[in-house]
Write an enzyme that holds these catalytic residues in place. Structure first.
Site, short mmCIF file in Angstrom:
data_model
loop_
_atom_site.label_atom_id
_atom_site.label_comp_id
_atom_site.label_asym_id
_atom_site.label_seq_id
_atom_site.Cartn_x
_atom_site.Cartn_y
_atom_site.Cartn_z
CG HIS A 174 -7.72 3.44 -0.30
ND1 HIS A 174 -7.05 2.85 -1.33
CD2 HIS A 174 -6.82 4.22 0.34
CE1 HIS A 174 -5.78 3.25 -1.30
NE2 HIS A 174 -5.62 4.09 -0.29
CG ASP B 279 -1.66 5.77 2.64
OD1 ASP B 279 -1.92 5.54 1.45
OD2 ASP B 279 -2.51 6.23 3.44
CG ASP B 280 -0.14 8.99 0.28
OD1 ASP B 280 -0.07 8.91 -0.96
OD2 ASP B 280 -1.14 8.65 0.94
CG HIS C 208 -1.48 6.16 -2.70
ND1 HIS C 208 -2.65 5.96 -3.38
CD2 HIS C 208 -1.70 5.74 -1.42
CE1 HIS C 208 -3.56 5.46 -2.56
NE2 HIS C 208 -3.01 5.31 -1.36
CG HIS D 242 -1.95 1.09 1.25
ND1 HIS D 242 -3.13 0.97 1.94
CD2 HIS D 242 -1.96 2.32 0.69
CE1 HIS D 242 -3.83 2.10 1.81
NE2 HIS D 242 -3.12 2.95 1.06
CD GLU E 289 -7.58 6.70 4.41
OE1 GLU E 289 -8.14 6.69 3.29
OE2 GLU E 289 -6.44 7.22 4.59
N1 ADE Z 1 -4.67 8.72 -2.15
C1 ADE Z 1 -3.43 8.78 -1.66
N2 ADE Z 1 -3.42 8.43 -0.38
C2 ADE Z 1 -4.69 8.13 -0.03
C3 ADE Z 1 -5.31 7.68 1.16
N3 ADE Z 1 -4.63 7.49 2.29
N4 ADE Z 1 -6.64 7.51 1.14
C4 ADE Z 1 -7.34 7.70 0.02
N5 ADE Z 1 -6.79 8.11 -1.12
C5 ADE Z 1 -5.48 8.32 -1.16
ZN ZN Z 2 -3.77 4.79 0.47
#
Ligand code: ADE
Ligand code: ZN
Length: 335
Positions: A198, A279-280, A20, A18, A201
């Site tokens: 997703h 994630d990011d 992006h 996971h 969340e």
């Molecule tokens: N796009 C990038 N990160 C995300 C996240 N945590 N939740 C939903 N969309 C995303």
């Molecule tokens: Zn994500």
């Protein structure tokens, strides 16, 4: 965390499921690409960018994330972005990575789908050559856009089908339930794509059920709020559904208030196949090993070993490839 547990998780062979790729854009690279492509960005310095990364919910982050992605223009930009992540992941002993990309973020700005793909594929080949890091691509539909737009994107992906393992669903969760994308996920299934989404969340347990029952996902991204529903939690455990959990993301986006409140230990206790992911990472303050480290003190060696094992079991690798990774993991654990 004790130094030995830090060292143990840092060198643990693992998969990342996971991440992006647009969320790995570090402020330094954002500035370099803005200069290379003569794009205006709303920040004067790298420090100013980092200061802007204070979020109280998912949407705060997404607004900045889509803005930052505008510096990505040419094939080499996508290549440089992905290669920077692969170098970083390899340093965290990631052996296999399944990365999300958001084509609509780029095609909506007039960047051809092919440019995006060629840049990523070039970095993916180099990652395997230089680090022995294997990678797969997952095309995510932006759920704040309509299903027709997702269909357009799915059609663009057709010539690249053998280079993309699956489809996913990301962006603003609330108000955009999985059922909105029932038809495009069915079409993607017909084409042979795997499916992830997703869910849970920020969204309620009902969205998790829809991801399972309507989108028929192979993995759930996040899934935190499934724990509010005991029957759903039991079902996820029974079906050995992989959850791609992202601790630092959850903290930064206020899905979870403190490390002590993070539900991952509870997920393991409930028999869920949980994994740890970043994630990011450029936006949330850490790559995968920082995410493992965030839960030390709450998990022990056996827990972390189980999480690493889950990361391979939940991947889209073949059974033979998974077995090979698990052998390496077992050898590491015996040492
Ligand atoms: N796009 C990038 N990160 C995300 C996240 N945590 N939740 C939903 N969309 C995303
Ligand atoms: Zn994500």
């Amino acid at each position: 965390m004790s130094a030995s547990l830090t060292d143990f998780t840092a060198a643990l062979p693992k998969a990342e499921l996971h991440v992006h790729i647009e969320g790995t854009l570090e402020p330094e690279l954002m500035f370099a690409l803005a200069k290379r492509n003569q794009i205006d960005i709303p920040f004067k310095s790298v420090d100013e960018v980092r200061t802007a990364y204070r979020f109280t919910q998912l949407q705060d982050f997404l607004d900045i994330y889509y803005e930052g992605a505008k510096v990505l223009q040419r094939e080499e930009d996508f290549r440089d972005l992905a290669m920077a992540y692969f170098d970083r992941a390899a340093a965290d002993t990631v052996r296999h990575a399944e990365i999300f990309f958001d084509p609509q973020t780029h095609t909506a700005r007039g960047i051809p789908f092919d440019v995006v793909m060629k840049g990523f594929l070039s970095a993916m080949e180099e990652a395997e050559r230089t680090h022995g890091l294997t990678t797969k691509l997952i095309l995510c539909f932006l759920r704040h856009l309509d299903e027709d737009d997702a269909f357009k994107t799915l059609r663009m992906s057709a010539p690249w089908q053998d280079r993309i393992v699956g489809v996913g669903l990301d962006s603003s969760e609330m108000g955009h339930p999985p059922r909105k994308f029932a038809k495009v996920f069915a079409a993607a299934t017909e084409m042979g794509f795997k499916r992830v989404a997703h869910a849970g969340e920020e969204g309620p347990p009902e969205y998790v059920r829809e991801a399972l029952d309507i989108l028929k996902v192979h993995r759930l991204d996040h899934g935190n709020r499934a724990l509010e529903d005991a029957d759903l939690t039991a079902r996820l455990a029974r079906e050995a559904m992989t959850l791609t959990v992202c601790p630092l993301s959850n903290l930064k986006l206020c899905v979870v208030q403190t490390r002590e409140d993070h539900p991952l230990p509870l997920m393991l206790a409930q028999g869920l196949r949980a994994t740890i992911n970043s994630d990011d990472p450029a936006y949330f303050g850490g790559y995968i090993n920082d995410n493992y480290a965030a839960l030390a003190g709450r998990l022990d060696r056996d827990d972390f070993a189980a999480i690493a094992r889950n990361s391979f079991l939940g991947s889209f690798l073949t059974d033979a490839e998974v077995s090979a990774h698990l052998k390496v993991l077992d050898a590491y654990l015996e040492r």
